[in-house]
Design an enzyme around this catalytic site. Structure first.
Site, short mmCIF file in Angstrom:
data_model
loop_
_atom_site.label_atom_id
_atom_site.label_comp_id
_atom_site.label_asym_id
_atom_site.label_seq_id
_atom_site.Cartn_x
_atom_site.Cartn_y
_atom_site.Cartn_z
CB ALA A 77 -0.92 -0.01 1.21
CG ASN A 158 -3.33 3.06 10.45
OD1 ASN A 158 -3.89 3.99 9.87
ND2 ASN A 158 -2.18 3.21 11.08
CD GLN A 186 -5.04 -1.72 8.87
OE1 GLN A 186 -5.54 -2.83 9.10
NE2 GLN A 186 -3.76 -1.48 9.13
CB SER A 206 -1.04 -3.74 2.07
OG SER A 206 0.34 -3.91 1.93
CB ALA A 207 -1.22 -9.15 0.00
CG HIS A 208 1.10 -7.13 5.19
ND1 HIS A 208 1.27 -6.72 6.49
CD2 HIS A 208 1.29 -6.04 4.43
CE1 HIS A 208 1.58 -5.42 6.49
NE2 HIS A 208 1.60 -4.99 5.25
CB THR A 246 10.98 -9.38 -12.56
OG1 THR A 246 11.94 -9.14 -13.58
CG2 THR A 246 10.51 -10.82 -12.62
CB CYS A 332 3.14 1.69 10.31
SG CYS A 332 1.89 0.54 9.84
N1 PMP Z 1 -2.02 2.42 4.88
C1 PMP Z 1 -2.51 1.92 6.01
C2 PMP Z 1 -3.84 2.42 6.51
C3 PMP Z 1 -1.80 0.96 6.73
O1 PMP Z 1 -2.30 0.49 7.87
C4 PMP Z 1 -0.56 0.51 6.23
C5 PMP Z 1 0.26 -0.52 6.97
N2 PMP Z 1 0.33 -0.37 8.31
C6 PMP Z 1 -0.10 1.06 5.02
C7 PMP Z 1 -0.86 2.00 4.38
C8 PMP Z 1 1.21 0.62 4.43
O2 PMP Z 1 1.14 -0.70 4.02
P1 PMP Z 1 2.48 -1.47 3.60
O3 PMP Z 1 3.43 -1.26 4.73
O4 PMP Z 1 2.06 -2.88 3.46
O5 PMP Z 1 2.97 -0.85 2.34
#
Ligand code: PMP
Length: 394
Positions: A77, A158, A186, A206-208, A246, A332
């Protein structure tokens, strides 16, 4: 963060930092890692990789109800937000965003407007973290001749889980000729999203956060919108020139599998997680005197609880319950000594922000996790309060 004590099962309540890999995503990623093709190559191995990527694109498109051609795979993201904001701002005009965005929006907005007078408007939020829409109308009126380039408002916060009702934002922004971007990192995979109905121009994910691997994500770019071509990475022209390099085939395949699993299970998961959160919240309020839930009057994501323990430092709470994985403010930003900008924007004091712990639940959280987590928090806060009371004695 304190070390996990040996032999103790971790209670993982930090899904907003990262969600555990869904078993479907683990299997798919693992299988794809064994495939050696470059998705750009024309030979059989390359075609095989490209076919897997195509499937993942369709799986994600099905989750978002958009078309596969509207998806650009990125490293996450952060990259998707950078791409969206830079491309839209290059149209010229004013950037409008909110005080509670993730740094991957807020800091990008600050960097690209680089102090240019009146180029950036940061909308305030109320005490529950809800964006002030009257201020959005005011901001759009004031952009004058420059016009608004982009309004970027997150779908779910978040730190607090507070949701934004984007429809009025979209209506106001489009009426003023601005594009709309949402950081849905989120939200995706946790609550249903229909991009046929929600007319945003750009969306990041973001996948995770929904059970896919780390280091892979996507930007949705609505078909037909007119954006100056503005890639961050220039090279081999992958992703229709939007993102050279890639492709991370195994990561993208894992994202697709997680998207598919989330699409099928999300509704049941959301109901179950909401109930678990309700239990945890009610217990916290009943058993930890004086604690307060942030954003409690707003609609929130099912699994997020931001709780302030007045006078009790959050880092001490986390250190006193090493078996619980939770977060003080935003993971983060962990390591940064500054208090949460989100809580400050909601009118909390620095002390309150520093006394706030975020618990975030997800698809694999169990009732037992909540029970054990609850006991650990109650004990931790009581212990710290009693030490503080003893220290304060003359
Ligand atoms: N936006 C939001 C609202 C998030 O919570 C996060 C990750 N904490 C991100 C962006 C960034 O995602 P990533 O670190 O996977 O790039």
């Amino acid at each position: 963060m304190a070390e996990q004590p040996e032999g103790v099962d971790m209670i993982y309540l930090d899904y907003n930092a990262t969600a555990p890999l869904r078993p479907e995503a683990l299997d798919a990623t693992f299988a794809a890692l064994g495939s050696v093709g470059n998705a750009s190559s024309m030979h059989h191995a390359g075609r095989d990789a490209a076919t897997r990527v195509d499937l993942a694109r369709r799986q994600l498109a099905a989750l978002l109800n958009c078309s596969a051609g509207e998806i650009i795979f990125t490293s996450g993201a952060t990259e998707a937000n950078n791409l969206a904001l830079r491309a839209a701002y290059a149209r010229g005009g004013v950037l409008v965003t909110t005080a509670v965005e993730h740094p991957a929006v807020l800091e990008v907005a600050r960097a690209i407007t680089d102090g240019t007078p009146d180029a950036l408007v940061i909308l305030p939020v109320d005490g529950d973290g809800v964006v002030d829409l009257a201020k959005l109308d005011e901001a759009l009126e004031k952009t004058g001749e420059r016009g608004a380039a982009l309004v970027s408002v997150m779908l779910a916060n978040n730190e607090t889980g507070v949701l934004t009702d984007l429809q009025p934002v979209i209506r106001a922004a489009h009426a003023a000729g601005a594009m709309v971007h949402t950081d849905a990192t989120q939200y995706v995979g946790r609550l249903p999203l229909d991009l046929d109905e929600l007319d945003v121009d750009l969306l990041s994910l973001s996948a995770h956060k929904f059970g896919g691997p780390q280091g892979v994500g996507a930007l949705f770019v609505r078909r037909g919108i007119s954006l100056p071509y503005h890639p961050l990475l220039i090279g081999g022209g992958q992703e229709r020139g939007w993102r050279a390099g890639t492709l991370n085939v195994a990561g993208i395949v894992g994202l697709g599998a997680a998207a598919e699993a989330a699409r099928l299970k999300m509704q049941d998961e959301a109901a179950r997680i909401t109930a678990l959160r309700g239990e945890l919240e009610a217990d916290l309020l009943a058993r930890v005197p004086g604690c307060r839930i942030n954003g409690s009057n707003a609609s929130r994501l099912p699994g997020v609880i931001s709780v302030t323990f007045p006078g009790v430092p959050a880092d001490a709470v986390l250190a006193a319950m090493p078996e619980v994985a939770a977060s003080d403010g935003s993971a983060c930003a962990s390591g940064a000594p500054s208090p949460s900008h989100v809580l400050l924007a909601m009118g909390r004091s620095r002390e309150e922000a520093d006394s706030t712990v975020r618990f975030s639940l997800g698809y694999a959280t169990t009732y037992r996790d909540i029970e054990r987590g609850m006991e650990a928090v109650v004990d931790a806060v009581a212990k710290i309060r009693s030490v503080m009371a003893t220290d304060a004695e003359p």
